[in-house]
Design a protein around this motif. Structure first.
Motif, PDB file in Angstrom:
ATOM      1  N   HIS A 281       0.988  -1.248  -0.088  1.00  0.00           N
ATOM      2  CA  HIS A 281      -0.086   0.038   0.091  1.00  0.00           C
ATOM      3  C   HIS A 281       0.842   1.005   0.061  1.00  0.00           C
ATOM      4  CE1 HIS A 281      -3.237  -2.926   0.742  1.00  0.00           C
ATOM      5  NE2 HIS A 281      -2.794  -2.976   2.053  1.00  0.00           N
ATOM      6  N   GLY A 282       0.252   2.238  -0.152  1.00  0.00           N
ATOM      7  CA  GLY A 282       1.122   3.532  -0.088  1.00  0.00           C
ATOM      8  C   GLY A 282       1.559   3.875  -1.659  1.00  0.00           C
ATOM      9  N   ASP A 283       1.284   5.093  -1.735  1.00  0.00           N
ATOM     10  CA  ASP A 283       1.873   5.952  -3.150  1.00  0.00           C
ATOM     11  C   ASP A 283       3.266   5.475  -3.268  1.00  0.00           C
ATOM     12  OD1 ASP A 283       2.075   7.022  -5.467  1.00  0.00           O
ATOM     13  OD2 ASP A 283       2.133   9.147  -4.585  1.00  0.00           O
ATOM     14  N   PRO A 284       3.904   4.858  -4.274  1.00  0.00           N
ATOM     15  CA  PRO A 284       5.428   4.524  -4.390  1.00  0.00           C
ATOM     16  C   PRO A 284       6.153   6.140  -4.338  1.00  0.00           C
ATOM     17  CG  PRO A 284       4.163   3.128  -6.142  1.00  0.00           C
ATOM     18  CD  PRO A 284       3.004   4.085  -5.495  1.00  0.00           C
ATOM     19  N   ASP A 285       5.414   6.909  -5.254  1.00  0.00           N
ATOM     20  CA  ASP A 285       6.068   8.389  -5.208  1.00  0.00           C
ATOM     21  C   ASP A 285       6.231   8.776  -3.976  1.00  0.00           C
ATOM     22  OD1 ASP A 285       6.417   8.235  -8.070  1.00  0.00           O
ATOM     23  OD2 ASP A 285       4.366   9.265  -8.644  1.00  0.00           O
TER      24      ASP A 285
ATOM     25  N   THR B 164      -3.341 -15.037   6.694  1.00  0.00           N
ATOM     26  CA  THR B 164      -4.170 -15.829   5.822  1.00  0.00           C
ATOM     27  C   THR B 164      -3.545 -15.775   4.297  1.00  0.00           C
ATOM     28  OG1 THR B 164      -5.235 -13.394   5.461  1.00  0.00           O
ATOM     29  CG2 THR B 164      -6.270 -14.865   7.181  1.00  0.00           C
ATOM     30  N   VAL B 165      -3.417 -14.898   3.668  1.00  0.00           N
ATOM     31  CA  VAL B 165      -3.245 -14.764   2.090  1.00  0.00           C
ATOM     32  C   VAL B 165      -1.665 -14.740   2.118  1.00  0.00           C
ATOM     33  CG1 VAL B 165      -5.416 -14.174   1.495  1.00  0.00           C
ATOM     34  CG2 VAL B 165      -3.579 -12.618   1.516  1.00  0.00           C
ATOM     35  N   ALA B 166      -0.969 -13.969   2.934  1.00  0.00           N
ATOM     36  CA  ALA B 166       0.525 -13.749   2.637  1.00  0.00           C
ATOM     37  C   ALA B 166       1.271 -15.138   2.454  1.00  0.00           C
ATOM     38  CB  ALA B 166       1.180 -13.012   3.808  1.00  0.00           C
ATOM     39  N   SER B 167       1.127 -16.017   3.029  1.00  0.00           N
ATOM     40  CA  SER B 167       2.023 -17.235   2.683  1.00  0.00           C
ATOM     41  C   SER B 167       1.703 -17.969   1.463  1.00  0.00           C
ATOM     42  CB  SER B 167       1.608 -18.370   3.866  1.00  0.00           C
ATOM     43  OG  SER B 167       0.270 -18.622   3.791  1.00  0.00           O
ATOM     44  N   THR B 168       0.478 -17.526   0.686  1.00  0.00           N
ATOM     45  CA  THR B 168       0.325 -18.025  -0.476  1.00  0.00           C
ATOM     46  C   THR B 168       0.706 -17.244  -1.668  1.00  0.00           C
ATOM     47  OG1 THR B 168      -1.948 -17.252  -0.935  1.00  0.00           O
ATOM     48  CG2 THR B 168      -1.882 -19.252   0.573  1.00  0.00           C
ATOM     49  N   TRP B 169       1.056 -15.890  -1.525  1.00  0.00           N
ATOM     50  CA  TRP B 169       1.753 -15.113  -2.619  1.00  0.00           C
ATOM     51  C   TRP B 169       2.955 -15.774  -3.211  1.00  0.00           C
ATOM     52  CZ3 TRP B 169       1.678  -9.529   0.108  1.00  0.00           C
ATOM     53  CH2 TRP B 169       0.341  -9.317   0.352  1.00  0.00           C
ATOM     54  N   PRO B 170       3.087 -15.581  -4.593  1.00  0.00           N
ATOM     55  CA  PRO B 170       4.280 -15.954  -5.093  1.00  0.00           C
ATOM     56  C   PRO B 170       5.484 -15.047  -4.773  1.00  0.00           C
ATOM     57  CG  PRO B 170       2.765 -14.711  -6.637  1.00  0.00           C
ATOM     58  CD  PRO B 170       2.252 -14.860  -5.497  1.00  0.00           C
ATOM     59  N   PRO B 171       6.685 -15.366  -4.532  1.00  0.00           N
ATOM     60  CA  PRO B 171       7.721 -14.484  -4.301  1.00  0.00           C
ATOM     61  C   PRO B 171       7.844 -13.485  -5.265  1.00  0.00           C
ATOM     62  CG  PRO B 171       8.784 -16.639  -5.332  1.00  0.00           C
ATOM     63  CD  PRO B 171       7.097 -16.922  -5.098  1.00  0.00           C
ATOM     64  N   LEU B 172       8.428 -12.270  -4.716  1.00  0.00           N
ATOM     65  CA  LEU B 172       8.676 -11.219  -5.362  1.00  0.00           C
ATOM     66  C   LEU B 172       9.846 -11.556  -6.446  1.00  0.00           C
ATOM     67  CD1 LEU B 172       8.284  -8.355  -2.962  1.00  0.00           C
ATOM     68  CD2 LEU B 172       6.852  -8.571  -4.784  1.00  0.00           C
ATOM     69  N   PRO B 173       9.437 -11.025  -7.781  1.00  0.00           N
ATOM     70  CA  PRO B 173      10.456 -11.130  -8.744  1.00  0.00           C
ATOM     71  C   PRO B 173      11.782 -10.297  -8.596  1.00  0.00           C
ATOM     72  CG  PRO B 173       8.922  -9.579  -9.600  1.00  0.00           C
ATOM     73  CD  PRO B 173       8.301 -10.181  -8.536  1.00  0.00           C
ATOM     74  N   VAL B 174      13.054 -10.904  -8.564  1.00  0.00           N
ATOM     75  CA  VAL B 174      14.354 -10.294  -8.382  1.00  0.00           C
ATOM     76  C   VAL B 174      14.698  -9.324  -9.524  1.00  0.00           C
ATOM     77  CG1 VAL B 174      16.768 -10.324  -7.948  1.00  0.00           C
ATOM     78  CG2 VAL B 174      15.049 -12.045  -7.165  1.00  0.00           C
TER      79      VAL B 174
ATOM     80  N   GLY C  72       1.602  -6.912  -7.245  1.00  0.00           N
ATOM     81  CA  GLY C  72       0.465  -6.314  -7.026  1.00  0.00           C
ATOM     82  C   GLY C  72       0.883  -5.085  -6.114  1.00  0.00           C
ATOM     83  N   GLU C  73       0.331  -4.890  -5.028  1.00  0.00           N
ATOM     84  CA  GLU C  73       0.576  -3.592  -4.315  1.00  0.00           C
ATOM     85  C   GLU C  73       2.004  -3.404  -3.376  1.00  0.00           C
ATOM     86  OE1 GLU C  73      -2.744  -1.143  -2.555  1.00  0.00           O
ATOM     87  OE2 GLU C  73      -4.027  -2.977  -3.052  1.00  0.00           O
ATOM     88  N   THR C  74       2.650  -4.595  -3.610  1.00  0.00           N
ATOM     89  CA  THR C  74       3.871  -4.741  -2.636  1.00  0.00           C
ATOM     90  C   THR C  74       5.029  -4.339  -3.498  1.00  0.00           C
ATOM     91  OG1 THR C  74       2.926  -6.424  -1.250  1.00  0.00           O
ATOM     92  CG2 THR C  74       5.326  -6.136  -1.194  1.00  0.00           C
TER      93      THR C  74
END
Length: 228
Positions: free
Chosen positions: A48-52, A218-228, A74-76
């Motif tokens: 969350h949060g605006d990247p800028d 809940t859902v965090a453990s099912t997320w795919p790893p972030l791409p490097v 996603g938003e991460t």
């Protein structure tokens, strides 16, 4: 048997606290790469949060010498942050006992998670025994602020329930009932805060911590790893 503890350190000199304060809607978790010398890089996962706004906070603060966006899902957003100063120098103006700070690195403990808030860090970690945990507790009680959120024996099941505090649960329920989560919203943050009798900034922090906890369990453990 070891201990598992979750505790909050109230110290606004800790790295990236100024970023959490500048972008209160962001959820920030960090890992420190301690095997990289006196100024170890930080890996920050920011949801969350605006990247800028996040990057402006990096640039306006005194901690980050350089930052690089190294992944997104996603938003991460995942950033590598190269500090301008080491942890001791960052804390030196607020903490007199730097020898005690160094001693924490020698304890038989593993800090598994660090969440950054607008007032400090929430840490979760494993400690070999009560004496090792007490070193952390005493140091932060004497030098900043410390509050214990959870302490269990390693392997001991956590108490049943959703893990939310009563104020967090009340904030989520009230915000939901008033329409804060509807699209479009039918209640503002100020509306919900007024109903609860707290400030909007306190409500924002309470909702963010509650949402972070629910995502992690809940859902965090099912997320795919972030791409490097």
């Amino acid at each position: 048997m070891g201990l598992v503890a979750e505790f909050e350190i109230d110290c606004d000199a800790l790295p990236l606290v100024e970023v959490a304060a500048a972008v209160p809607e962001a959820m920030i978790e960090v890992a420190i790469q301690f095997n990289h010398g006196n100024r170890p890089p930080f890996i920050a996962h920011i949801t969350h949060g605006d990247p800028d706004a996040i990057e402006r906070a990096f640039e306006s603060g005194a901690f980050a010498a350089e930052y690089t966006l190294v992944g997104r899902a996603g938003e991460t957003h995942r950033y590598q942050i190269l500090p301008a100063v080491g942890l001791e120098a960052k804390l030196g103006e607020q903490i007199d006992d730097l020898d005690g700070l160094r001693a924490l690195a020698t304890t038989d403990a593993i800090i598994e998670r660090i969440r950054v808030t607008s007032s400090g860090w929430i840490q979760t970690g494993w400690f070999a025994n009560t004496d090792e945990f007490d070193m952390f507790r005493r140091f932060w009680q004497q030098n900043a602020g410390f509050s214990l959120r959870r302490l269990t024996h390693d392997g001991e099941p956590e108490e049943p329930g959703d893990g939310l505090t009563d104020p967090q649960r009340e904030a989520l329920r009230t915000a939901y009932e008033m329409g804060y989560f509807e699209i479009p919203r039918t209640a503002s943050l100020d509306d919900v805060a007024g109903e609860l009798g707290i400030t909007a900034s306190s409500l924002s922090e309470r909702l963010r911590r509650a949402q972070t906890h629910l995502i992690e369990t809940t859902v965090a453990s099912t997320w795919p790893p972030l791409p490097v």
